[in-house]
Design a protein around this motif. Structure first.
Motif, PDB file in Angstrom:
ATOM      1  N   PHE A 205      26.960  41.016  46.788  1.00 11.58           N
ATOM      2  CA  PHE A 205      28.271  39.958  46.629  1.00 11.58           C
ATOM      3  C   PHE A 205      28.910  40.193  45.194  1.00 11.58           C
ATOM      4  O   PHE A 205      30.180  40.330  45.284  1.00 11.58           O
ATOM      5  CB  PHE A 205      27.773  38.740  46.715  1.00 11.58           C
ATOM      6  CG  PHE A 205      28.705  37.445  46.521  1.00 11.58           C
ATOM      7  CD1 PHE A 205      29.292  37.062  47.831  1.00 11.58           C
ATOM      8  CD2 PHE A 205      29.123  37.093  45.334  1.00 11.58           C
ATOM      9  CE1 PHE A 205      30.218  35.999  47.876  1.00 11.58           C
ATOM     10  CE2 PHE A 205      29.949  35.818  45.273  1.00 11.58           C
ATOM     11  CZ  PHE A 205      30.498  35.482  46.585  1.00 11.58           C
TER      12      PHE A 205
ATOM     13  N   THR B 231      32.788  41.485  44.710  1.00  9.25           N
ATOM     14  CA  THR B 231      33.763  40.509  43.877  1.00  9.25           C
ATOM     15  C   THR B 231      34.564  41.448  43.145  1.00  9.25           C
ATOM     16  O   THR B 231      36.012  41.223  43.042  1.00  9.25           O
ATOM     17  CB  THR B 231      33.097  39.695  42.971  1.00  9.25           C
ATOM     18  OG1 THR B 231      32.168  38.631  44.037  1.00  9.25           O
ATOM     19  CG2 THR B 231      33.999  38.717  42.313  1.00  9.25           C
TER      20      THR B 231
ATOM     21  N   GLY C 178      37.345  43.416  45.298  1.00 12.09           N
ATOM     22  CA  GLY C 178      38.515  42.317  45.523  1.00 12.09           C
ATOM     23  C   GLY C 178      39.316  42.030  44.499  1.00 12.09           C
ATOM     24  O   GLY C 178      40.667  41.949  44.880  1.00 12.09           O
TER      25      GLY C 178
ATOM     26  N   LEU D 246      32.141  39.391  51.854  1.00 15.50           N
ATOM     27  CA  LEU D 246      32.557  38.025  51.189  1.00 15.50           C
ATOM     28  C   LEU D 246      32.822  37.977  50.001  1.00 15.50           C
ATOM     29  O   LEU D 246      33.582  37.460  49.461  1.00 15.50           O
ATOM     30  CB  LEU D 246      31.297  37.349  51.709  1.00 15.50           C
ATOM     31  CG  LEU D 246      31.118  35.711  51.447  1.00 15.50           C
ATOM     32  CD1 LEU D 246      32.595  35.150  52.177  1.00 15.50           C
ATOM     33  CD2 LEU D 246      30.184  35.141  51.651  1.00 15.50           C
ATOM     34  N   GLY D 247      31.924  39.064  49.140  1.00 10.23           N
ATOM     35  CA  GLY D 247      32.451  38.984  47.941  1.00 10.23           C
ATOM     36  C   GLY D 247      33.773  39.278  47.276  1.00 10.23           C
ATOM     37  O   GLY D 247      34.471  39.049  46.386  1.00 10.23           O
ATOM     38  N   SER D 248      34.182  40.435  48.360  1.00  4.34           N
ATOM     39  CA  SER D 248      35.638  40.993  47.992  1.00  4.34           C
ATOM     40  C   SER D 248      36.530  39.852  48.242  1.00  4.34           C
ATOM     41  O   SER D 248      37.571  39.679  47.568  1.00  4.34           O
ATOM     42  CB  SER D 248      35.805  42.258  49.001  1.00  4.34           C
ATOM     43  OG  SER D 248      34.938  43.272  48.750  1.00  4.34           O
ATOM     44  N   LEU D 249      36.484  39.248  49.475  1.00  3.92           N
ATOM     45  CA  LEU D 249      37.322  37.984  49.978  1.00  3.92           C
ATOM     46  C   LEU D 249      37.346  36.671  48.404  1.00  3.92           C
ATOM     47  O   LEU D 249      38.353  36.383  48.223  1.00  3.92           O
ATOM     48  CB  LEU D 249      36.890  37.551  51.061  1.00  3.92           C
ATOM     49  CG  LEU D 249      37.234  38.265  52.274  1.00  3.92           C
ATOM     50  CD1 LEU D 249      36.495  37.541  53.400  1.00  3.92           C
ATOM     51  CD2 LEU D 249      38.749  38.234  52.380  1.00  3.92           C
ATOM     52  N   SER D 250      36.195  36.538  48.159  1.00  3.00           N
ATOM     53  CA  SER D 250      36.102  35.471  47.169  1.00  3.00           C
ATOM     54  C   SER D 250      36.677  36.348  45.823  1.00  3.00           C
ATOM     55  O   SER D 250      37.696  35.540  45.139  1.00  3.00           O
ATOM     56  CB  SER D 250      34.340  35.432  46.672  1.00  3.00           C
ATOM     57  OG  SER D 250      33.664  35.153  47.842  1.00  3.00           O
ATOM     58  N   GLY D 251      36.414  37.490  45.507  1.00  6.68           N
ATOM     59  CA  GLY D 251      37.186  37.870  44.038  1.00  6.68           C
ATOM     60  C   GLY D 251      38.653  37.749  44.263  1.00  6.68           C
ATOM     61  O   GLY D 251      39.272  37.448  43.439  1.00  6.68           O
TER      62      GLY D 251
ATOM     63  N   ALA E 132      40.583  35.941  46.305  1.00  8.22           N
ATOM     64  CA  ALA E 132      40.917  34.650  46.444  1.00  8.22           C
ATOM     65  C   ALA E 132      41.131  33.958  45.101  1.00  8.22           C
ATOM     66  O   ALA E 132      41.920  33.424  44.630  1.00  8.22           O
ATOM     67  CB  ALA E 132      40.109  33.726  47.328  1.00  8.22           C
ATOM     68  N   LEU E 133      40.030  34.184  44.280  1.00 10.83           N
ATOM     69  CA  LEU E 133      39.964  33.639  42.702  1.00 10.83           C
ATOM     70  C   LEU E 133      41.271  34.173  41.948  1.00 10.83           C
ATOM     71  O   LEU E 133      41.873  33.014  41.238  1.00 10.83           O
ATOM     72  CB  LEU E 133      38.391  34.003  42.332  1.00 10.83           C
ATOM     73  CG  LEU E 133      38.538  33.581  40.677  1.00 10.83           C
ATOM     74  CD1 LEU E 133      38.502  31.876  40.519  1.00 10.83           C
ATOM     75  CD2 LEU E 133      37.092  33.982  40.359  1.00 10.83           C
TER      76      LEU E 133
ATOM     77  N   SER F 189      33.375  36.716  34.923  1.00  9.69           N
ATOM     78  CA  SER F 189      32.656  37.014  36.103  1.00  9.69           C
ATOM     79  C   SER F 189      31.860  38.464  35.693  1.00  9.69           C
ATOM     80  O   SER F 189      30.687  38.559  36.239  1.00  9.69           O
ATOM     81  CB  SER F 189      33.930  37.196  37.159  1.00  9.69           C
ATOM     82  OG  SER F 189      34.661  36.500  37.333  1.00  9.69           O
TER      83      SER F 189
END
Length: 207
Positions: free
Chosen positions: A18, A22, A25, A142-147, A149-150, A168
Motif C-alpha cells: 500500500f 501511494t 499515485g 489501492l495505494g496508488s488511488l489513495s495517493g 486522490a490525496l 507521507s
C-alpha cells in the motif's frame, strides 16, 4: 504461534504494498506540475522515465546475482526509506539535475523494495498455504488511488503539497522500518517445530 506470526507478517506486507503504491499515485498526479515547474521537454521527461526504468531493472539484476541483496526483510526495512524520500525529492525539487540524480537512486530503491515485498508475499503464501499475491497487488493499486486522490484534493484546493508528500514519506518509510514481523526465520523455525511434533505424534504409537 506460527499462525499469529504469519498474520502479523501479512499486515507488514500489506503495509508495504500500500505504501509503495501511494507514491506511485502521487507521481502520476504530479507529472504535469513537474513538467511545468522544471520546464521539461517531452524528450527530457522521456529520458527521465527511461533512467528510472533502467535503474529499477538494474536493481532486480543485483537481487538475482548478489547474495548481499537477497535479504528481503532488510531490503524492505532499510531501502524503503530511500524509496519514499527519493520520491519526495523528485516530486518537489526545483533542479533538473537533482531530479535525475535522485531519480536514479529512487529507481534502484523501487527495484529492491519491490523484489523484497514480492519475495515476502511468495514466502507468506508458501508458509500459510493460502493464496495472497493478487490481494497484495490490489493493495498496491489501492495505494496508488489513495495517493493520487490525496494530492488531487490538495491541488484542487490550491493547498501546498510539499509537506503532505514529506509527511507521507516519514509515515511510510518510518512505519516499514519499525515493523519487526515479517516472514522469516521465526516462521520457518515454528513450522519445523510443528512438523517435528507431528512426526513425534505419528511415531508415538509405533513399536
Amino acid at each position: 504461534m506460527v499462525a499469529t506470526h504469519l498474520a502479523a507478517a501479512r499486515r507488514s506486507i500489506c503495509a508495504g504494498f500500500f505504501g509503495l503504491g501511494t507514491f506511485m499515485g502521487m507521481w502520476g498526479v504530479m507529472i504535469p506540475e513537474r513538467v511545468a515547474s522544471l520546464g521539461l521537454s517531452e524528450l527530457t521527461l522521456g529520458l527521465f522515465l527511461l533512467v528510472i526504468g533502467l535503474s529499477l531493472c538494474a536493481a532486480i539484476f543485483c537481487v538475482n546475482r548478489f547474495v548481499i541483496f537477497q535479504d528481503a526483510v532488510q531490503l524492505i526495512r532499510v531501502i524503503s526509506a530511500f524509496y519514499v524520500l527519493g520520491f519526495a525529492v523528485v516530486l518537489t525539487t526545483g533542479s533538473v539535475m537533482m531530479l535525475f540524480l535522485i531519480g536514479i537512486v529512487t529507481g534502484f530503491a523501487a527495484g529492491f523494495v519491490d523484489a523484497g515485498l514480492n519475495s515476502q508475499a511468495s514466502e507468506w503464501e508458501q508458509h500459510s498455504g493460502r493464496r495472497g499475491m493478487s490481494f497484495f497487488h490490489a493493495l498496491f493499486s489501492l495505494g496508488s488511488l489513495s495517493g493520487a486522490a490525496l494530492l488531487t484534493l490538495m491541488l484542487s484546493l490550491d493547498l501546498p503539497v510539499k509537506w503532505v508528500i514529506y509527511g507521507s514519506a516519514v509515515l511510510v518509510g518510518g512505519g516499514l522500518a519499525m515493523r519487526r514481523q515479517w516472514v522469516g526465520t521465526q516462521t520457518i523455525a515454528g513450522t519445523a517445530a510443528n512438523a517435528d511434533i507431528d512426526v513425534g505424534a505419528d511415531n508415538s504409537g509405533s513399536p
